[in-house]
Design a protein around this motif. Structure first.
Motif, mmCIF file in Angstrom:
data_model
loop_
_atom_site.group_PDB
_atom_site.id
_atom_site.type_symbol
_atom_site.label_atom_id
_atom_site.label_comp_id
_atom_site.label_asym_id
_atom_site.label_seq_id
_atom_site.Cartn_x
_atom_site.Cartn_y
_atom_site.Cartn_z
ATOM 1 N N PRO A 1 0.798 -1.241 0.000
ATOM 2 C CA PRO A 1 0.000 0.000 0.000
ATOM 3 C C PRO A 1 0.825 1.281 0.000
ATOM 4 N N PRO A 2 1.896 1.416 0.809
ATOM 5 C CA PRO A 2 2.679 2.655 0.716
ATOM 6 C C PRO A 2 3.312 2.860 -0.660
ATOM 7 N N LEU A 3 3.765 1.773 -1.279
ATOM 8 C CA LEU A 3 4.344 1.905 -2.616
ATOM 9 C C LEU A 3 3.290 2.349 -3.629
ATOM 10 N N ALA A 4 2.095 1.783 -3.527
ATOM 11 C CA ALA A 4 1.023 2.182 -4.444
ATOM 12 C C ALA A 4 0.609 3.627 -4.211
ATOM 13 N N LEU A 5 0.543 4.038 -2.944
ATOM 14 C CA LEU A 5 0.198 5.424 -2.647
ATOM 15 C C LEU A 5 1.269 6.369 -3.175
ATOM 16 N N GLY A 6 2.536 5.962 -3.071
ATOM 17 C CA GLY A 6 3.612 6.784 -3.623
ATOM 18 C C GLY A 6 3.519 6.901 -5.132
ATOM 19 N N ALA A 7 3.180 5.794 -5.807
ATOM 20 C CA ALA A 7 3.033 5.840 -7.265
ATOM 21 C C ALA A 7 1.878 6.750 -7.669
ATOM 22 N N ALA A 8 0.758 6.665 -6.941
ATOM 23 C CA ALA A 8 -0.385 7.525 -7.248
ATOM 24 C C ALA A 8 -0.041 8.993 -7.013
ATOM 25 N N ALA A 9 0.663 9.273 -5.911
ATOM 26 C CA ALA A 9 1.042 10.655 -5.621
ATOM 27 C C ALA A 9 2.026 11.187 -6.658
ATOM 28 N N LEU A 10 2.959 10.348 -7.104
ATOM 29 C CA LEU A 10 3.917 10.769 -8.129
ATOM 30 C C LEU A 10 3.206 11.151 -9.422
ATOM 31 N N GLU A 11 2.255 10.338 -9.823
ATOM 32 C CA GLU A 11 1.519 10.621 -11.055
ATOM 33 C C GLU A 11 0.698 11.897 -10.919
ATOM 34 N N HIS A 12 0.030 12.045 -9.789
ATOM 35 C CA HIS A 12 -0.789 13.233 -9.543
ATOM 36 C C HIS A 12 0.084 14.485 -9.466
ATOM 37 N N LEU A 13 1.220 14.369 -8.787
ATOM 38 C CA LEU A 13 2.115 15.518 -8.620
ATOM 39 C C LEU A 13 2.652 15.994 -9.966
ATOM 40 N N THR A 14 3.118 15.075 -10.780
ATOM 41 C CA THR A 14 3.675 15.455 -12.082
ATOM 42 C C THR A 14 2.620 16.106 -12.961
#
Length: 719
Positions: A411-424
């Motif tokens: 879950p933390p890795l998936a949340l990080g991937a989602a945040a990275l996509e949203h941030l960019t």
């Protein structure tokens, strides 16, 4: 026959607690199914032992006597054939004795006592060869036999293997949560006042069509509403795809749409939360930096507010969630949030400015992503990114007992991937330049294109995990009608796994041993999941050929059966609230008479919605920041003339009511033959079963009538 180097003592100490009892730790090791039963000591019992070995695809078994005086005899490996087993038993003499027959990898065994008690333990297919497909009923019958005969040995076995509760044990189930109490009240009301419930359903159906008419009138008055409705259709179609692919789900499609409504209503609280965080950081909410530093962390976490509300209201129901239910619930929350942003932007945005539009069509997998054409950057959409986090959360919660706490890294890795996509995406949309590290990592991630495929991968993993968990509850779950397909392939896969495990060197490193065991188990998991899915589909086809009534009954029973299995499997022997086994078994028996269950509800989601999706016009949808979007739509609404504002409110209320109700599987189908006798009741039944959201169910039911009645024979011919 070959003699093993293993002594009887070594084998019995691994599997048995005494000469006539299995060791509970061995049973609990991989959650084996156990069924004690009584059987005469004749050839028929040996034939059942042979049939059980064939059911799991093994050619040889291990056999030995379990009493202490035979501890130093060698364990005998013998061919799994009736004549071979009888030959070994006769070589022991005429005196009855206790003996054990087990597989070479010790994953299943049957313990035969000198009296009539026999206990089988292992996977469901192995145990079913002894007691029949309905293992739960066989366990209940054994408990009844032990209680009726008051036999101390049988009573002790019934208590030891969980067929009877020990004396003095608290049999009360945990108190139901708010959601369960409301559901129980609804079921009691349906049983107590069926006419009142039928009238309420008719009112709901009538209101659904009135709401649809009001929405159409509002679309004529407010020009932006038709464009907003295309976003609604896109959202419904996305959830339909996820629900159809999530074959092991226990959540209804109606529940997903209610969560979508909650996700849309969360736009306001999230916007105010962003305002508070911006004030805390002393950052101007309209500063481009706020769309990155404030919007991304707040929205990625706060999108789960409806999920939290669901947990507060129905936390015990969530203990019966399948892994894919977490994915679906999270995706619905994210879809609702993005829908609110999209609709607000459509209604209030300046058409001269660029606003990325959710992309996709009727034949697109997981539509709804946003693109920035000049940067070749894609944001998969809040539904997909939130669903990805939910998928990993579900796998961690449901699979931790099987695969350990290491799953909580997902879950933390998936949340990080989602945040990275949203941030960019937000950074480029706001005119900011991502750092070199962020750009590099995001490029390796596929510039957002990989998220949909990761979601699909985790969805498949969740389905496989769910079906494996459900098999652990075979001792209480009523079986499906007919014979399961792919039985031969499943037996071959399990037999191959037994051979690999029994021939695995004992001195290899633990890491490589775990990898080898997982590799041996993988084909079994794949085949068992495929067999379960095909069995459900076969039963559904048979039900569809019997008419809409059998079809709708089947939808409910299938989902409740999966919910029961997940609740029992996740409880791992602890007291829990699950759908009543006796009631569920009675419903399954009724389906057996009708030869039916049904196709998934999500398969029938509006073809009209899919068609509307293709009409989306890229260029005017979407919003990447909740606070400015909410402020813009508020300013737009306050500037409207009074008449237009009223129609906007009417359209919004109609849309919310359409999404929140009228999507459940119909319970009572209208009977056209009664129209001349009771026209009012028949019209009410039509309205109660044909709300706008229920039309897909009716369409599938009518298509099922085109199937020949002989479709039910597939349940008998399955191999």
């Amino acid at each position: 026959m070959d003699q093993q180097a293993m002594l009887t003592r070594d084998l019995v100490l691994r599997i048995c607690a005494t000469a006539t009892e299995f060791d509970l730790d061995w049973i609990e090791f991989d959650r084996k199914i156990v069924a004690p039963f009584t059987a005469a000591r004749d050839t028929s019992l040996i034939e059942r032992i042979t049939a059980a070995a064939a059911a799991v695809g093994v050619d040889h078994v291990l056999i030995c006597r379990t009493r202490s005086e035979y501890a130093y005899e060698p364990v005998i490996q013998v061919r799994a054939a009736t004549s071979s087993l009888i030959g070994v038993i006769r070589s022991w003499g005429d005196t009855p004795t206790d003996f054990l027959v087990c597989l070479e990898d010790l994953s299943a065994a049957v313990l035969v006592t000198a009296d009539e008690l026999t206990v089988a333990a292992g996977p469901a297919d192995y145990v079913a060869a002894f007691v029949g497909d309905d293992i739960g009923r066989a366990r209940a019958e054994f408990a009844e036999t032990a209680h009726t005969r008051n036999d101390p040995e049988l009573l002790q076995a019934a208590v030891r293997y969980g067929c009877l509760d020990p004396a003095g044990r608290d049999k009360r189930k945990p108190r139901g949560d708010v959601g369960e109490r409301v559901s129980a009240w609804g079921e009691a009301l349906r049983d107590r006042s069926p006419r009142s419930v039928a009238r309420a359903r008719a009112v709901r159906g009538a209101w659904g069509w009135i709401a649809l008419l009001l929405l159409a009138l509002a679309a004529l008055v407010v020009p932006a509403i038709p464009t907003a409705l295309t976003a609604v259709a896109l959202t419904v179609w996305l959830l339909a795809q996820l629900a159809w692919l999530a074959r092991s789900r226990t959540l209804s499609f109606a529940a997903l749409l209610r969560l979508t409504v909650l996700g849309a209503l969360a736009l306001g609280p999230i916007a105010f939360l962003e305002l508070a965080v911006a004030a805390l950081l002393r950052l101007d909410p309209f500063d481009p930096l706020a769309s990155v530093a404030v919007a991304v962390p707040v929205e990625e976490v706060a999108k789960f507010l409806p999920f939290l509300v669901f947990w507060l209201v129905a936390r015990r129901r969530m203990r019966r969630f399948a892994a894919v239910d977490y994915l679906l619930a999270a995706a619905a929350c994210g879809a609702g949030f993005q829908l609110a942003e999209t609709v607000a932007t459509v209604l209030s945005a300046d058409e001269t400015a660029f606003h990325p539009l959710p992309q996709g069509g009727a034949f697109t997998l997981f539509p709804g992503w946003l693109e920035i054409p000049w940067a070749d950057i894609r944001f998969s959409g809040h539904a997909v990114t939130t669903g990805l986090v939910g998928a990993t959360l579900g796998i961690a919660v449901v699979g931790r007992r099987l695969y350990g706490a290491k799953l909580w890294l997902l879950p933390p890795l998936a949340l990080g991937a989602a945040a990275l996509e949203h941030l960019t995406f937000n950074a480029l949309l706001a005119g900011l330049e991502p750092t070199a590290l962020t750009a590099t990592v995001f490029a390796l991630y596929g510039n957002g294109a990989a998220t949909r495929w990761l979601l699909l991968l985790f969805l498949v993993c969740g389905v496989l995990l769910d079906y494996r968990m459900q098999r652990l509850a075979a001792h209480t779950t009523p079986p499906l009608p007919g014979k399961a397909p792919l039985r031969r392939l499943a037996a071959q896969a399990y037999g191959r796994a037994v051979w690999y495990r029994s021939h695995l060197p004992g001195d290899i490193a633990p890491l490589f041993r775990r990898i080898a065991l997982a590799w041996a188990r993988l084909p079994v998991t794949l085949v068992e999941a495929a067999a379960a899915i095909l069995h459900e589909y076969t039963v559904q086809l048979a039900a569809a050929s019997r008419g809409p009534t059998a079809l709708c009954t089947a939808w409910r029973v299938l989902r409740r059966r999966r919910e029961h299995a997940m609740g029992v499997a996740r409880a791992a022997g602890q007291p829990t609230r699950v759908p009543d086994r006796d009631k569920l078994a009675a419903e399954a028996d009724g389906l057996l008479v009708r030869l039916g269950l049904a196709t998934p509800a999500a398969l029938a989601v509006c073809a009209a919605a899919a068609a509307v999706v293709d009409s989306l016009d890229p260029g005017v949808l979407g919003g990447a920041y909740a606070l400015p979007t909410l402020l813009a739509v508020t300013a737009w609404f306050t500037a409207l003339p009074t008449a237009d504002a009223v129609w906007v409110l009417v359209g919004a209320g109609a849309l919310v009511s359409l999404l929140a109700s009228g999507w459940s599987v119909p319970r009572d189908q209208p009977n056209p033959r009664r129209f001349l006798r009771t026209p009012r009741a028949t019209i009410g039944a039509v309205l109660g079963a044909a709300a706008p959201g229920q039309l897909p169910y009716a369409a599938v039911g009518m298509l099922g009538l085109l199937l020949p009645k002989s479709t039910a024979r597939l349940l008998v011919r399955s191999r």
